[in-house]
Design a protein around this motif. Structure first.
Motif, PDB file in Angstrom:
ATOM      1  N   ASN A   1       0.822  -1.215   0.000  1.00  0.00           N
ATOM      2  CA  ASN A   1       0.000   0.000   0.000  1.00  0.00           C
ATOM      3  C   ASN A   1       0.856   1.265   0.000  1.00  0.00           C
ATOM      4  O   ASN A   1       0.504   2.266  -0.637  1.00  0.00           O
ATOM      5  N   LEU A   2       1.980   1.216   0.715  1.00  0.00           N
ATOM      6  CA  LEU A   2       2.870   2.377   0.740  1.00  0.00           C
ATOM      7  C   LEU A   2       3.446   2.633  -0.648  1.00  0.00           C
ATOM      8  O   LEU A   2       3.492   3.779  -1.117  1.00  0.00           O
TER       9      LEU A   2
ATOM     10  N   THR B   1       1.012   4.160  -2.966  1.00  0.00           N
ATOM     11  CA  THR B   1       0.744   5.562  -2.648  1.00  0.00           C
ATOM     12  C   THR B   1       1.867   6.492  -3.102  1.00  0.00           C
ATOM     13  O   THR B   1       1.627   7.530  -3.713  1.00  0.00           O
ATOM     14  N   CYS B   2       3.121   6.093  -2.808  1.00  0.00           N
ATOM     15  CA  CYS B   2       4.240   7.012  -3.053  1.00  0.00           C
ATOM     16  C   CYS B   2       5.077   6.663  -4.283  1.00  0.00           C
ATOM     17  O   CYS B   2       5.821   7.511  -4.783  1.00  0.00           O
ATOM     18  N   LYS B   3       4.975   5.424  -4.763  1.00  0.00           N
ATOM     19  CA  LYS B   3       5.765   4.947  -5.912  1.00  0.00           C
ATOM     20  C   LYS B   3       7.272   5.159  -5.697  1.00  0.00           C
ATOM     21  O   LYS B   3       8.024   5.391  -6.633  1.00  0.00           O
TER      22      LYS B   3
END
Length: 238
Positions: A185-186, A189-191
């Protein structure tokens, strides 16, 4: 070769990931022993173990909510540590009053490879740590044990996890999948792989890449839409 017999026993009783990592350690030990006079190329005789495919299972928000709703306080803390802080199973037991800085809201624990990491907590985790009450004289006792009221074995924690999943109607979810869920998920979100690497505490970014859940068929179709092959084909034809 005796080491290959040990390897066979591991394959029969341990998970593929554990076998892979233990084999790597054994290979390094054999190479070190060669410098002290053991037969040369001993490590080369060790059977090769392919790295298993990365596990694709991650928890949905609804599954996490259901687990938290059904969990007693000690197990709720376990879930939050594995999910929100992305701690490994063993690291959740390293969270003690001595490791907790209440003012800075951080945990300083020893992690895999005997490294020391300082990790910021979350409001949810802080709430559960505060629920342990006065910890004077019990600074080295894991918070999970404090909330439970008695010491829990690793086997007991794992067994309680499977009972919780059964009561929650969830199949095939492992505690470690919560850490993978947060990593996946991280990144979504941030790629930023470096950010995920730092969040998980990995030394090698290759471990981070392997850690992320593979794309689903639906996600691959979304990638096709982003690449816009249909529009490109029309331009080519014109």
């Amino acid at each position: 070769m005796m080491c290959n017999a040990v390897l066979s026993n591991w394959k029969a009783s341990l998970t593929p990931n554990t076998v892979y990592h233990r084999t790597g350690v054994l290979r390094r030990i054999l190479r070190t022993l060669e410098t002290f006079g053991t037969p040369p190329a001993c490590a080369a005789l060790l059977n090769k173990i392919r790295r298993p495919q990365s596990r694709a299972t991650i928890a949905t928000p609804q599954q996490i909510k259901t687990l938290l709703d059904h969990a007693p306080s000690w197990q709720r803390l376990f879930i939050l540590l594995a999910w929100q802080l992305a701690l490994r199973f063993a690291e959740t037991l390293a969270v003690t009053p001595a490791s907790h800085n209440r003012d800075k809201q951080t945990l300083t624990i020893r992690t895999k490879g005997n490294k020391v990491r300082t990790i910021p907590t979350t409001d949810d985790v802080e709430t559960m740590l505060a629920a342990a009450g006065d910890t004077a004289g019990r600074e080295e006792v894991p918070y999970i044990h404090l909330l439970r009221g008695r010491k829990l074995s690793v086997k007991g924690i794992r067994t309680a996890w499977w009972y919780l999943c059964d009561r929650s109607g969830i199949k095939g979810l492992k505690p470690h999948d919560l850490r993978r869920t947060t990593a996946t998920n991280l990144y979504a979100t941030c790629k930023d792989l470096r950010a995920v690497q730092h969040f998980l505490g990995h030394d090698n970014i290759a471990s981070t890449v392997y850690y992320l859940a593979p794309l689903t068929e639906e996600q691959l179709r979304e990638m096709h839409q982003l690449l816009n092959f249909h529009a490109q084909r029309k331009e080519t034809v014109q």
